[in-house]
Design an enzyme around this catalytic site. Structure first.
Site, PDB file in Angstrom:
ATOM      1  N   ASP A  33       0.853  -1.186   0.000  1.00 16.77           N
ATOM      2  CA  ASP A  33       0.000   0.000   0.000  1.00 16.77           C
ATOM      3  C   ASP A  33       0.890   1.237   0.000  1.00 16.77           C
ATOM      4  O   ASP A  33       1.838   1.317   0.790  1.00 16.77           O
ATOM      5  CB  ASP A  33      -0.904  -0.023   1.241  1.00 16.77           C
ATOM      6  CG  ASP A  33      -2.010   1.007   1.190  1.00 16.77           C
ATOM      7  OD1 ASP A  33      -1.751   2.174   0.817  1.00 16.77           O
ATOM      8  OD2 ASP A  33      -3.148   0.653   1.539  1.00 16.77           O
ATOM      9  N   ASN A  45     -13.515  -3.406   2.352  1.00 15.16           N
ATOM     10  CA  ASN A  45     -14.610  -2.447   2.460  1.00 15.16           C
ATOM     11  C   ASN A  45     -15.467  -2.454   1.196  1.00 15.16           C
ATOM     12  O   ASN A  45     -14.939  -2.573   0.093  1.00 15.16           O
ATOM     13  CB  ASN A  45     -14.049  -1.030   2.665  1.00 15.16           C
ATOM     14  CG  ASN A  45     -13.175  -0.927   3.887  1.00 15.16           C
ATOM     15  OD1 ASN A  45     -13.462  -1.507   4.917  1.00 15.16           O
ATOM     16  ND2 ASN A  45     -12.084  -0.188   3.774  1.00 15.16           N
ATOM     17  N   GLN A  57     -14.711   2.430   1.481  1.00 10.38           N
ATOM     18  CA  GLN A  57     -14.090   2.095   0.196  1.00 10.38           C
ATOM     19  C   GLN A  57     -13.825   3.373  -0.573  1.00 10.38           C
ATOM     20  O   GLN A  57     -14.727   4.180  -0.785  1.00 10.38           O
ATOM     21  CB  GLN A  57     -14.988   1.153  -0.610  1.00 10.38           C
ATOM     22  CG  GLN A  57     -14.345   0.673  -1.894  1.00 10.38           C
ATOM     23  CD  GLN A  57     -15.223  -0.303  -2.675  1.00 10.38           C
ATOM     24  OE1 GLN A  57     -16.401  -0.476  -2.386  1.00 10.38           O
ATOM     25  NE2 GLN A  57     -14.636  -0.927  -3.673  1.00 10.38           N
ATOM     26  N   HIS A  86     -10.585  -4.916  -3.204  1.00  9.67           N
ATOM     27  CA  HIS A  86      -9.234  -5.208  -2.724  1.00  9.67           C
ATOM     28  C   HIS A  86      -9.311  -5.580  -1.251  1.00  9.67           C
ATOM     29  O   HIS A  86     -10.219  -5.167  -0.545  1.00  9.67           O
ATOM     30  CB  HIS A  86      -8.288  -4.027  -2.949  1.00  9.67           C
ATOM     31  CG  HIS A  86      -8.753  -2.716  -2.405  1.00  9.67           C
ATOM     32  ND1 HIS A  86      -9.798  -1.998  -2.975  1.00  9.67           N
ATOM     33  CD2 HIS A  86      -8.334  -1.993  -1.349  1.00  9.67           C
ATOM     34  CE1 HIS A  86      -9.974  -0.878  -2.287  1.00  9.67           C
ATOM     35  NE2 HIS A  86      -9.107  -0.858  -1.281  1.00  9.67           N
ATOM     36  N   HIS A 139      -7.126  -5.640   2.289  1.00 12.46           N
ATOM     37  CA  HIS A 139      -5.969  -5.132   3.029  1.00 12.46           C
ATOM     38  C   HIS A 139      -5.486  -6.194   4.012  1.00 12.46           C
ATOM     39  O   HIS A 139      -6.304  -6.816   4.705  1.00 12.46           O
ATOM     40  CB  HIS A 139      -6.352  -3.893   3.855  1.00 12.46           C
ATOM     41  CG  HIS A 139      -6.772  -2.722   3.045  1.00 12.46           C
ATOM     42  ND1 HIS A 139      -5.907  -1.727   2.675  1.00 12.46           N
ATOM     43  CD2 HIS A 139      -7.987  -2.377   2.544  1.00 12.46           C
ATOM     44  CE1 HIS A 139      -6.569  -0.810   1.979  1.00 12.46           C
ATOM     45  NE2 HIS A 139      -7.833  -1.185   1.885  1.00 12.46           N
TER      46      HIS A 139
END
Length: 139
Positions: free
Chosen positions: A32, A88, A95, A101, A103
């Protein structure tokens, strides 16, 4: 499937640079660029799906296999006290990029001053059976 306006699709296509920690035929896991903690990884399905509701059954199952691999590697690498696996759906849920995606965030005792994922537990509803019935009606 690709969305030409999606930043994650552009990353997957190599149009935007990223740092990959894992890749297979269906998924790519990258660091990230705005991490919650050192070692924060994002897992991207290569098939574009805006959210969980659009994700194929195959990718839904596969992404959790990848999340386990990444979480295991992150825990081993950083000897962290815990791991958040977070996904999310929708702006109201946090989101901000509309390409599903997941995390994987390493967590350490006392890191809540920099990372705050959670909720204040509420009271147990008296009508739990009614709530269950409402949800079951839509399964």
């Amino acid at each position: 499937m690709k969305d030409e306006n999606c930043i994650f699709c552009k990353i997957l296509a190599g149009e935007i640079p990223s740092t990959t920690v894992y890749e297979d035929d269906s998924f790519q896991a990258i660091l990230d660029v705005s991490p919650a903690a050192r070692g924060h990884v994002i897992i991207l399905p290569k098939n574009h799906a805006a959210n969980l509701f659009e994700l194929s059954e195959e990718d839904a199952a596969g992404i959790m296999v990848v999340a386990k691999k990444i979480a295991t590697a992150v825990k081993k690498t950083y000897q962290c006290d815990g791991i958040n696996v977070l996904q999310n759906n929708g702006e109201a849920a946090g989101q901000s990029v509309f390409h599903l995606h997941v995390h994987v965030i390493p967590r350490f005792e006392g890191d809540t001053d920099t990372i705050n994922i959670g909720w204040k537990p509420g009271e147990m509803p008296l009508d739990m059976a009614a709530i269950a019935d409402e949800i079951k009606a839509n399964l």
